[in-house]
Scaffold this active site. Structure first.
Site, PDB file in Angstrom:
ATOM      1  N   GLN A  82     -73.631  -1.209  82.395  1.00 39.74           N
ATOM      2  CA  GLN A  82     -73.349  -1.168  83.830  1.00 39.74           C
ATOM      3  C   GLN A  82     -71.846  -1.192  84.071  1.00 39.74           C
ATOM      4  OE1 GLN A  82     -75.480  -4.905  84.609  1.00 39.74           O
ATOM      5  NE2 GLN A  82     -76.780  -3.744  86.004  1.00 39.74           N
ATOM      6  N   ARG A 108     -82.772  -5.226  78.539  1.00 38.30           N
ATOM      7  CA  ARG A 108     -83.938  -5.729  79.258  1.00 38.30           C
ATOM      8  C   ARG A 108     -85.189  -5.140  78.639  1.00 38.30           C
ATOM      9  NH1 ARG A 108     -81.598  -4.877  85.415  1.00 38.30           N
ATOM     10  NH2 ARG A 108     -79.688  -6.059  85.053  1.00 38.30           N
ATOM     11  N   ASP A 115     -70.115  -3.000  86.002  1.00 35.71           N
ATOM     12  CA  ASP A 115     -70.500  -4.182  86.755  1.00 35.71           C
ATOM     13  C   ASP A 115     -69.280  -4.996  87.182  1.00 35.71           C
ATOM     14  OD1 ASP A 115     -72.294  -5.885  87.870  1.00 35.71           O
ATOM     15  OD2 ASP A 115     -73.027  -6.727  85.986  1.00 35.71           O
ATOM     16  N   CYS A 170     -73.592 -11.227  85.124  1.00 37.07           N
ATOM     17  CA  CYS A 170     -73.058 -12.194  86.092  1.00 37.07           C
ATOM     18  C   CYS A 170     -72.792 -13.590  85.525  1.00 37.07           C
ATOM     19  CB  CYS A 170     -73.897 -12.262  87.357  1.00 37.07           C
ATOM     20  SG  CYS A 170     -75.558 -11.663  87.218  1.00 37.07           S
ATOM     21  N   HIS A 189     -68.190  -8.521  89.784  1.00 42.84           N
ATOM     22  CA  HIS A 189     -68.578  -9.593  90.695  1.00 42.84           C
ATOM     23  C   HIS A 189     -67.369  -9.988  91.499  1.00 42.84           C
ATOM     24  CE1 HIS A 189     -71.707  -9.502  87.663  1.00 42.84           C
ATOM     25  NE2 HIS A 189     -72.495  -9.801  88.676  1.00 42.84           N
ATOM     26  N   HIS A 220     -72.525  -8.958  93.886  1.00 41.74           N
ATOM     27  CA  HIS A 220     -72.708  -8.131  92.683  1.00 41.74           C
ATOM     28  C   HIS A 220     -72.535  -6.703  93.139  1.00 41.74           C
ATOM     29  CE1 HIS A 220     -75.334 -11.246  90.650  1.00 41.74           C
ATOM     30  NE2 HIS A 220     -75.526 -11.581  91.905  1.00 41.74           N
ATOM     31  N   LYS A 271     -78.915  -6.415 100.462  1.00 47.60           N
ATOM     32  CA  LYS A 271     -78.161  -5.467  99.636  1.00 47.60           C
ATOM     33  C   LYS A 271     -78.060  -4.102 100.286  1.00 47.60           C
ATOM     34  CE  LYS A 271     -82.214  -3.980  97.038  1.00 47.60           C
ATOM     35  NZ  LYS A 271     -82.764  -3.540  95.779  1.00 47.60           N
TER      36      LYS A 271
END
Length: 579
Positions: free
Chosen positions: A325, A307, A327, A278, A329, A454, A408
């Site tokens: 991911q 991570r 991913d 992000c 946004h 997200h 979420k």
RNA sequence: GCUGGCGUAGCUCAACGGCAGAGCAGCUGAUUUGUAAUCAGCAGGUUGGGGGUUCGAAUCCCUCCGCCAGCUCCA
């Protein structure tokens, strides 16, 4: 019908709960020093927690089971008793059961119920069977540690897991299912099928290496993802894997998650290996002043993040330290929130559909610790709800399970064995737009705070592939299969014709291999079968003479006298229909 | 991270204080084969790393690393 099912389930729960009491009684007989925790029925069986050296339990599991069988033979009645809290306290003080005392103190009633069988007594709401003799088909499965009441700071108790059924048939079926799940284990299949492997000693734990077969599958999924994102108005971005720690100070991650981040220094500068995508995407948003006319802005990246997960949680592709991911946004106006969420929901379910996975949807609401105003939480939560409603989707609400920065929607994927896995998520974020001061200029010419979402539609490519392997038992559909066709010769005489077939199939862009080794056909078939290749083309004397093919499908079915043209048409049809 | 189990050839496993072994895979050769394992030979090891006990350690002890089951965690 449904009511019957429910009753049967309740009965099973009672049986298992009773079995767990028998387990506790057996353990107390053998180890009187063991202190009792709790022992409830669970989805596939039951457990009981004991405060005792776990080693003693695991070394004596079979002895414990024998003692349980004795208790069953004794046919002791389960006797319910209602007593005052004081009385209960006396009983468990005398028996030196501190955990039970703790539980009694938390019961809101002035009376509690006890269940006795023989010399054993337990604090328990019940209900139970009539007597221990009714328990017949059970087994003990494993010993594991578990924190008292599931809290990390509490003492670690030793938990025995087991299961219990009314008939031998059901017990055997369950044990067989465990075997079945083992066969599908993506770590085992991943290695056998040349998909991926992990090299903890050399490369490090939690870091997957994709071998050629796995890389092909990943590539197909990733290309598919990119196409579908383009169709839905996403723009692609690429952000670096490392960045100055300044970025993560502004985002707040360094303060909250430093322990879980890879932070290092080079040339006196502190850098961070990105744990999320992000902030990078936010840089793109912030690169110029945005107008309401620019919104929604949807930025997508197949972003690989790292991570530092705790060592005990790593699990093949399902839990890695480095993963990718899908991913994106979405930066939008408050008024666009519902439609954007609907778009993502449609997208995510389209993906589930494409891969033939079931799903279960959960909406998570405001937790105890949160940032942002109550009002904005309400607006956002309502928007998520409304989006779900307008899409006509069933969902459960998980109160207080939202992230600290926003509500979420989670979509769990359901595989062929009915197991649920974390999949797509859609999260509203009140935090980062504040921290990075993300604004747009409204129609009235005012600076306004942008809404940030997200979202992932498969989750992580790695985990998704792991789930897919287990779901399909490694039998990838033709469009994903690393090797779609293998041509098998019977004798060396057929090699020229087989090579010709192989070349023709290959020139059509189909992933094909030629097995012209000097081995028996049955041996070659066995190998192809174990590799779960969808189509085998058997080339022998007959085929060479009449120039028609014999195709063996993965399910053992044979197609005889099929022309190469028709075979190619069939495969292409499979691929285009994602079969 | 915590509790328990475990770590022997590429894989699956045996040997459990006294010469490190088998099957499969690999390599070489023979065989030319019709729908899930052809035969023979060869090669393959710092028994996860380090330290200790012992005449002698894969085996017993300590420590580190890693794996598995579960707990906790999962921005």
């Amino acid at each position: 019908m449904e009511k019957l099912e429910k009753e049967k389930l309740d009965k099973l729960e009672i049986l298992r709960h009773s079995t767990s009491h028998i387990l506790a009684q057996a353990v107390k007989r053998i180890f009187p020093q063991a202190k009792l925790g709790i022992g409830p029925p669970i989805k596939d069986g039951f457990y009981y927690d004991f405060d005792i050296d776990g080693e003693l339990l695991s070394k004596n599991l079979s002895r414990i089971k024998e003692e349980m069988e004795n208790i069953v033979k004794q046919d002791l009645p389960f006797q319910k008793e209602k007593v005052s809290k004081e009385k209960a306290r006396e009983i468990f003080e005398e028996r030196n059961e501190p955990y039970k005392l703790e539980l009694i103190d938390e019961i809101d009633d002035s009376y509690v119920t006890l269940y006795r069988q023989g010399e054993f007594v337990d604090l328990c709401r019940g209900p139970h069977l009539k007597s221990t003799g009714e328990v017949k088909f059970f087994t003990l499965l494993s010993v594991a540690g578990a924190y008292w009441r599931g809290k990390e700071g509490n003492p670690m108790l030793s938990r025995i897991y087991g299961t219990s059924f009314f008939t031998k048939k059901e017990l055997d079926k369950y044990l067989k299912q465990l075997e079945e799940a083992k066969k599908r284990d993506h770590r085992k299949l991943g290695k056998e099928l040349g998909i991926f492997d992990i090299y903890p000693d050399y490369l490090g734990p939690g870091l997957a290496v994709y071998h050629p077969n796995g890389s092909i599958i990943r590539d197909i999924i990733e290309r598919f993802e990119k196409e579908e994102h383009l169709k839905r108005g996403y723009q692609f971005v690429v952000t670096p894997h490392i960045s100055r720690s300044h970025l993560w100070k502004v985002s707040g991650h360094l303060d909250f998650y430093r322990e879980n981040m890879y932070v290092f220094s080079v040339g006196g500068q502190e850098y961070v290996l990105k744990p999320m995508n992000c902030p990078g995407h936010i840089m793109v948003y912030k690169s110029k002043q945005r107008s309401y006319r620019d919104l929604p802005l949807r930025l997508f990246e197949l972003g690989t993040v790292y991570r530092r997960e705790e060592s005990g949680v790593l699990h093949g592709l399902l839990r890695l330290r480095g993963f990718t991911q899908d991913d994106a946004h979405i930066f939008c106006l408050p008024s666009q929130l519902i439609d954007e969420v609907r778009g993502v929901l449609k997208f995510a379910l389209f993906m589930m559909d494409t891969f033939k996975l079931g799903y279960k949807i959960t909406l998570s609401t405001r937790p105890v610790k949160y940032i942002g105003s109550e009002k904005s939480w309400e607006v956002a939560t309502d928007a998520l709800k409304e989006a779900l409603r307008r899409e006509g989707l069933d969902f459960e609400i998980a109160p207080g399970e939202g992230a600290f920065y926003g509500p979420k929607i989670d979509i769990q994927m359901e595989d062929a064995l009915g197991r649920l896995w974390q999949g797509p998520t859609i999260q509203v974020d009140f935090n980062l737009p504040e921290r990075f001061d993300l604004t747009y200029i409204s129609a009235e010419g005012e600076k306004k705070r942008v809404v940030m979402i997200h979202r992932v539609v498969l989750g992580t490519i790695d985990r998704f592939l792991g789930v897919l392997i287990e779901h399909l038992e490694g039998k990838f559909p033709v469009w994903l299969a690393p090797v779609q066709v293998r041509v098998l010769t019977i004798t060396d005489k057929e090699i020229p014709f087989a090579k010709d077939i192989y070349e023709k199939i290959k020139s059509e862009g189909i992933r094909v291999e030629l097995d012209s080794r000097n081995e028996m056909l049955s041996y070659k078939i066995r190998e192809s079968q174990l590799q779960k290749i969808p189509y085998m083309v058997v080339v022998g004397k007959r085929e060479t003479e009449n120039k028609l093919l014999t195709v063996r499908k993965r399910n053992g079915e044979n197609l005889k006298n099929i022309s190469l043209e028709n075979f190619l048409k069939m495969i292409k049809e499979d691929i285009s229909r994602k079969k």
